[in-house]
Design an enzyme around this catalytic site. Structure first.
Site, PDB file in Angstrom:
ATOM      1  N   ASP A 118       6.777 -10.846 -21.257  1.00 14.60           N
ATOM      2  CA  ASP A 118       6.419 -10.095 -20.066  1.00 14.60           C
ATOM      3  C   ASP A 118       7.575  -9.106 -19.878  1.00 14.60           C
ATOM      4  O   ASP A 118       8.632  -9.220 -20.526  1.00 14.60           O
ATOM      5  CB  ASP A 118       6.223 -10.984 -18.839  1.00 14.60           C
ATOM      6  CG  ASP A 118       5.447 -10.229 -17.748  1.00 14.60           C
ATOM      7  OD1 ASP A 118       5.444  -8.982 -17.774  1.00 14.60           O
ATOM      8  OD2 ASP A 118       4.861 -10.874 -16.876  1.00 14.60           O
TER       9      ASP A 118
HETATM   10  C1  BGC Z   1       3.585  -8.190 -15.189  1.00 11.73           C
HETATM   11  C2  BGC Z   1       2.667  -8.100 -16.387  1.00 11.73           C
HETATM   12  C3  BGC Z   1       2.464  -6.659 -16.764  1.00 11.73           C
HETATM   13  C4  BGC Z   1       3.832  -6.037 -17.037  1.00 11.73           C
HETATM   14  C5  BGC Z   1       3.772  -4.585 -17.436  1.00 11.73           C
HETATM   15  C6  BGC Z   1       4.875  -7.422 -15.406  1.00 11.73           C
HETATM   16  O1  BGC Z   1       5.602  -7.352 -14.226  1.00 11.73           O
HETATM   17  O2  BGC Z   1       3.871  -9.539 -14.914  1.00 11.73           O
HETATM   18  O3  BGC Z   1       1.438  -8.717 -16.125  1.00 11.73           O
HETATM   19  O4  BGC Z   1       1.611  -6.557 -17.848  1.00 11.73           O
HETATM   20  O5  BGC Z   1       4.622  -6.131 -15.874  1.00 11.73           O
HETATM   21  O6  BGC Z   1       3.423  -3.787 -16.363  1.00 11.73           O
END
Ligand code: BGC
Length: 744
Positions: A266
């Site tokens: 993530d």
């Molecule tokens: C989120 C993800 C997301 C990523 C990119 C993170 O903060 O948890 O689900 O895909 O950011 O935006």
């Protein structure tokens, strides 16, 4: 002469062949060759620097590929309800493009509420086509974390409380998306069931619940959906970050399930070079630190899997083969996506995309209550629409799933278009601040004046349609933090009570991705659970309110009366929100309806509940045999009849209850479902097949799946509590279950 001409022709042909040979594609670019051969060929041409470059970000949403070899950059975008706007190269801010809008599909809770896997495939395809058109190679979604508490900020992006429902929805979503040559990235692996303290919380869960509840949808996405990418979660499991967790990533995802795609962080979820390298991480994104300074911009060389990893390889502390394996997976992803010359071109904003968005929305809206056939509304009714969610853009907010739709038709507009401008009045009733995901912004309006105006509007109408709920602002269904309370925000409960006083013909439409407290439930004639419905939310809601479309959505989660009736909230703070950095899933297997049923704590509206404007009769439930061996499949049939005057669709749910299990089990578990459309008076046979292996439980001492020799009852229900038929059968000789290949 003739001889000479032949000789010259032969010479020319030889020269042409030689030229061709010189220009021949290197094996890694030759798509007539097997993928694995191409990958190995590419690897032999790459330096350590090239390979290291492949496995970490070069910008907020891309990796650099290998320009020297013509291996393209990989471009990613959120996900999961449409393609997100473009971002600045290195800042968390929109790039301000004008051609980066999308079709906003309803949130995944709505898709789950359709109980319609075919529609999930169409949904995935719409996202895939638009992603492809927008030149994205990976869409960061879908999310399949189990709904454990109605406070969790991201439940709206997930597919409900049941692993079978989540699995049946996620598999076609992935296939529909990936058929466009765009990878899905299933997230957040694993146990991201709350947003509170998500960056650090350590989840303590028993292995049974892990295997029976929290992993199955991920497993289905890998083994049945063939997903090409998976994203790690921020939280920890067994004290180690899930993003570089040997048990979860190496053992379960890659070894047990045979995942051959890329495992991505993530954004900012990597914390350690050695662990990341050795515990299965393939691409690092979103880190904001070199390990010492937080918030450093352009820190890509300082990423854990950049220079620090290179140093460990150069010093011999980590074998280069570890990096090769990651690069191999990235190259495999490229061959499936940006190096696949056969992939379609994609398309944008087509009428078909809007049609899918509308269909998912109207199939997902759930009619929770409808006393004395209050709905549908008759033509000519004077309608007062009250509530901020009738006009607020709900594709905004919520965190990373926020979208910029080209079209977004509000509920008010949808209702006005359907019932006529002159029949519809509107009052805001309450107001919130602008969407924001790090604090609550105050509303610019005076609450009292809004309330007084709304009551006047309500008084002068035949019916009131109150459209409220949550709104994706901070702590109202939003990434990064959970909801603060189970109650509706912005004084809505009081407002509904006041409106009811002046006009008892008040229906409530809740727009949310979570259950909310409904202290007024007994006092209003109709309740509709709407969701974040995307581009076509307004028309879809009007379709349902008018009866142009008969509601057929079913709840993908239970709606408890009180928060403490929900398992995660019945064990004190250690079970939620956690104490000293740990959250203990004390309820084990008893999540959602498994808890309500087993502990006999009725939900206000149970999992699987959803009414229709017609009535269905269930009869003749039977299984094809009375006794089954472990490798058999149970075929269940029954007759479904539409007893009413309008066409409709019903999702029959098939639950299994085991008589005397060797280890304790929930009272019943969903094993299959079928959605069937019927004309008035029509009868159809409904069939589902349930492999006996799917009746297994996970024995955490033996560490294997077991089906006991026992009696099972299949219960056919219109919800998890409205059981309309039963059939009993036996299973035998579980000792031979080891032969059953379906078992993980
Ligand atoms: C989120 C993800 C997301 C990523 C990119 C993170 O903060 O948890 O689900 O895909 O950011 O935006």
């Amino acid at each position: 002469m003739i001889f000479n001409r032949i000789a010259i022709t032969a010479l020319l042909a030889a020269a042409a062949t030689a030229a061709l040979a010189d220009n021949a594609l290197p094996p890694y670019l030759d798509d007539s060759l097997p993928a694995e051969q191409r990958i190995e060929d590419a690897l032999t041409r790459m330096t350590l620097d090239d390979k290291i470059a492949l496995i970490h970000a070069q910008s907020k949403f891309s990796t650099p590929g290998c320009p020297r070899l013509g291996i393209p950059e990989i471009w990613m975008s959120d996900g999961p309800h449409g393609v997100r706007v473009e971002f600045d190269w290195d800042e968390w801010q929109s790039a301000g493009w004008t051609n980066d809008s999308c079709t906003a599909l309803p949130a995944l809770t709505c898709l789950a509420a359709t109980f319609n896997p075919e529609l999930a495939g169409q949904y995935g395809n719409v996202v895939g086509e638009e992603a492809r058109f927008r030149k994205k190679d990976i869409i960061l979604g879908p999310g399949v974390n189990i709904y454990r508490t109605p406070l969790s900020g991201r439940n709206f992006e997930y597919t409900g409380e049941d692993p079978v429902l989540a699995s049946r929805i996620v598999v076609p979503y992935i296939k529909g998306l990936q058929q466009n040559g765009v990878s899905a990235c299933m997230k957040h692996f694993a146990l991201n069931n709350q947003e509170h303290n998500r960056d650090a919380v350590n989840v303590i869960v028993d292995e049974r619940a892990l295997n029976e509840l929290y992993l199955p949808a991920f497993r289905a996405g890998v083994t049945e959906g063939g997903v090409w990418a998976v994203m790690g979660s921020y939280n920890k499991y067994k004290g180690t970050y899930c993003t570089h967790n040997d048990t979860l990533v190496n053992e379960i995802l890659k070894k047990q399930w045979g995942f051959d795609g890329v495992f991505i962080t993530d954004w900012g979820s990597a914390h350690d070079t050695r662990e990341a390298a050795l515990n299965g991480l393939d691409i690092e994104m979103g880190s904001w630190t070199n390990g010492l300074t937080w918030g450093k911009s352009n820190a890509y060389d300082d990423y854990y899997m950049a220079e620090p990893l290179k140093r460990l390889v150069r010093s011999g502390e980590i074998d280069e083969k570890v990096v090769d394996e990651k690069a191999r997976r990235v190259l495999r992803l490229c061959l499936r996506t940006n190096m696949n010359r056969q992939r379609p071109w994609g398309s944008m904003h087509t009428p078909e995309h809007l049609a899918v968005a509308r269909e998912v929305a109207r199939e997902g809206i759930v009619l929770l209550k409808n006393e004395k056939c209050f709905l549908p509304l008759r033509d000519g009714t004077r309608i007062a629409v009250i509530g901020e969610n009738a006009v607020k853009s709900l594709t905004k907010g919520g965190g990373s799933s926020e979208l910029k739709p080209r079209v977004e038709i509000s509920p008010l507009q949808g209702i006005r278009e359907r019932f006529g401008e002159k029949n519809v009045t509107f009052s805001l009733g309450y107001a919130s601040g602008e969407p924001n995901y790090s604090n609550e912004l105050p509303s610019p309006y005076d609450a009292d004046s809004l309330r007084v105006a709304a009551i006047e509007t309500a008084r002068n109408a035949d019916v009131v349609i109150f459209i409220g709920g949550l709104n994706k602002n901070y702590r109202q269904d939003c990434e990064g933090e959970d909801r603060a309370t189970y109650d509706l925000p912005f004084g809505q409960n009081e407002l509904i009570a006041a409106i009811r006083e002046v006009n008892p013909r008040t229906a409530v439409v809740i727009v949310s991705g979570n259950a909310v407290a409904m202290p007024w439930a007994e006092k209003v004639p109709a309740i509709v659970q709407s969701w974040y419905l995307g581009s076509m939310g307004g028309p879809a809601l009007a379709d349902i309110l008018s009866g142009d479309v008969n509601p057929s959505g079913k709840l993908p989660f239970s709606i408890p009366v009180n928060l403490t009736d929900c398992a995660a909230h019945a064990f004190g703070e250690s079970a939620y929100p956690g104490v000293d950095g740990n959250v203990r899933y004390e309820e084990g297997l008893l999540v959602g309806y498994r808890w309500h049923d087993t502990r006999r704590i009725p939900a206000r509206y149970p999992f699987g509940h959803g009414l229709s404007y017609t009535a269905f009769r269930y009869s003749d439930l039977a299984t094809d045999k009375k006794e089954y061996a472990p490798t058999d499949t149970v075929t269940v049939t029954m007759t479904l009849e539409n007893k009413g005057k309008v066409a409709g669709a019903e999702t029959v749910q098939f639950y299994a209850a085991q008589k005397a299990p060797r280890l304790p089990r929930p009272a019943k578990e969903l094993k299959g479902f079928a959605k069937t459309s019927l004309a008035p008076g029509e009868k159809k046979t409904v069939t589902v097949t349930i492999p006996v292996a799917d009746l297994a439980y996970y024995d955490d001492t033996l560490r294997r799946w077991i089906v006991d020799d026992d009696e099972f009852t299949i219960l056919a229900g219109a919800s998890s509590t409205d059981i309309r038929g039963k059939a009993v059968f036996k299973t035998s000789s579980y000792s031979s279950l080891a032969d059953n290949k379906r078992l993980p």
